[in-house]
Design an enzyme around this catalytic site. Sequence first.
Site, short mmCIF file in Angstrom:
data_model
loop_
_atom_site.label_atom_id
_atom_site.label_comp_id
_atom_site.label_asym_id
_atom_site.label_seq_id
_atom_site.Cartn_x
_atom_site.Cartn_y
_atom_site.Cartn_z
N HIS A 180 0.86 -1.19 0.00
CA HIS A 180 0.00 0.00 0.00
C HIS A 180 0.90 1.23 0.00
CE1 HIS A 180 -3.58 -2.44 1.78
NE2 HIS A 180 -3.57 -2.46 0.47
N ALA A 181 0.79 2.01 -1.06
CA ALA A 181 1.77 3.06 -1.34
C ALA A 181 1.91 4.09 -0.24
CB ALA A 181 1.40 3.75 -2.66
N GLU A 183 1.65 3.89 2.92
CA GLU A 183 2.10 3.41 4.21
C GLU A 183 3.63 3.47 4.27
OE1 GLU A 183 0.12 -0.38 4.55
OE2 GLU A 183 -1.86 0.55 4.50
N ARG A 254 -5.46 -7.08 -2.37
CA ARG A 254 -6.70 -7.77 -2.75
C ARG A 254 -6.50 -8.52 -4.06
NH1 ARG A 254 -7.14 -5.91 1.55
NH2 ARG A 254 -8.95 -4.96 2.59
N SER A 307 0.57 -0.35 7.69
CA SER A 307 0.46 0.70 8.69
C SER A 307 -0.94 1.31 8.60
CB SER A 307 1.51 1.78 8.41
OG SER A 307 1.36 2.89 9.25
N GLU A 383 0.60 -4.79 11.26
CA GLU A 383 0.22 -3.37 11.22
C GLU A 383 1.07 -2.61 12.23
OE1 GLU A 383 -1.85 -1.95 9.20
OE2 GLU A 383 -3.11 -3.55 8.38
#
Length: 421
Positions: A180-181, A183, A254, A307, A383
């Site tokens: 996820h970019a 984060e 996903r 994150s 996380e």
Amino acid sequence: MARSLVAVLLLVALAHARHEKYEGHQLYSIWGPSQEIADLDAKLDILSAKAASASGQLEALLRLAPEEKEAWLQYFDTKNIGYKLMAENLADIFREEDVKIQKSKANAKRNGRSISWDTYYNAEEINEHLDELGRKYPDLVTVINPALSYEGRQIKYVRISTSRFEDLRKRVIIIDAAVHAREWVTTPVALYIIDQLVANIADNRLTEQLDWVIIPMANPDGYEYTINEDRLWRKTRSKAHEGAEECPGVDGNRNFDHHWGTRPESADPCSLIYEGPSAFSEPEIRVIRDVVNQHLDRAALYISLHSYGNMLLYAWGNNGTLPSNGLSLHLAGVQMATAIDKLKLDKAEHYIVGNAASVLYYSTGTSRDWTRAVGIPLTYTMELPGYEYLFVVPPEYIKQIVTESWAGIAEGARYVLSIYN
């Protein structure tokens, strides 16, 4: 002096322009029944979620634009969803972040360091650092260039091994970051793990008896886009699907082939959780897939760094049941969390360990579930902390997060050794 002042003023001006799209956008904390909060994931920009104090409740952080705020707050009122304003103007938060990063980078350069643990770097700087490690530690580090991203950037990863991956008795640990970019803090953790294994090893067993594959920048296109265009971009930057001109990109977490295509909300290209036109449609995700398949016979532990939320989550996220080794997954997770919590800041929450669907909400196509399904025994979504800064972790907290996270991951590695050696 004059040139330095001009450079600073130019950076400030560019930062101001880049973040204008978030002028007046606010952050809200909301809480309510888990499923109702989870259903918002495809409709709103939910930046994070965690279990609330009440049983069956979920708490989430979301962004509301000025033009949509009134309608959504009314919706929350009708659904008895609690909410609290957390930040008045998101653009100001991003501008402050930019200033801190520039200052910390300048300090690192003055101290003659190519990379430090108190700032963030772009994809080119990260790749240069990996190449430097490969040159400096050729007997331990191999830098791999397996593929290019959709926009043509290198997706480098490192293999760390005292036996060049030729000792088939050694178990393999696989870690990825920045799927996820937005984060950002995940990549420094991955880089710090490499540093501790290569330059500052305190427990020789972790390299003598284990091999490692670490992918510090899994989504370079998205990451660069967050730096240059949109700080909140989450997905890849691909345009190979129908509707891509209006809504480019795929949610990399996903896009794995585990119950892919079974959640209608993930089929919308404009959704933040868009799963893509097919499983493994993204070249970035195929890199992770290929690494896993290449080492599947020896892989024992997989961790995907995300994150934020202070959580170690395991399968199955699509239905809330447990894998056959659920007890081992929980035990290893607790040991990692305990090691982290020993070093955490007083203001930080303790790590939560549990089944992803039970702790948060149902999800499909995740790397955590796919890696467990294909045969890696211990697989987690980790996380990282955000403190009161939520997902925009200031550079001065990077050192704390990388240090405590490494302690947890090292403990996970020792658990692997205790089981297999």
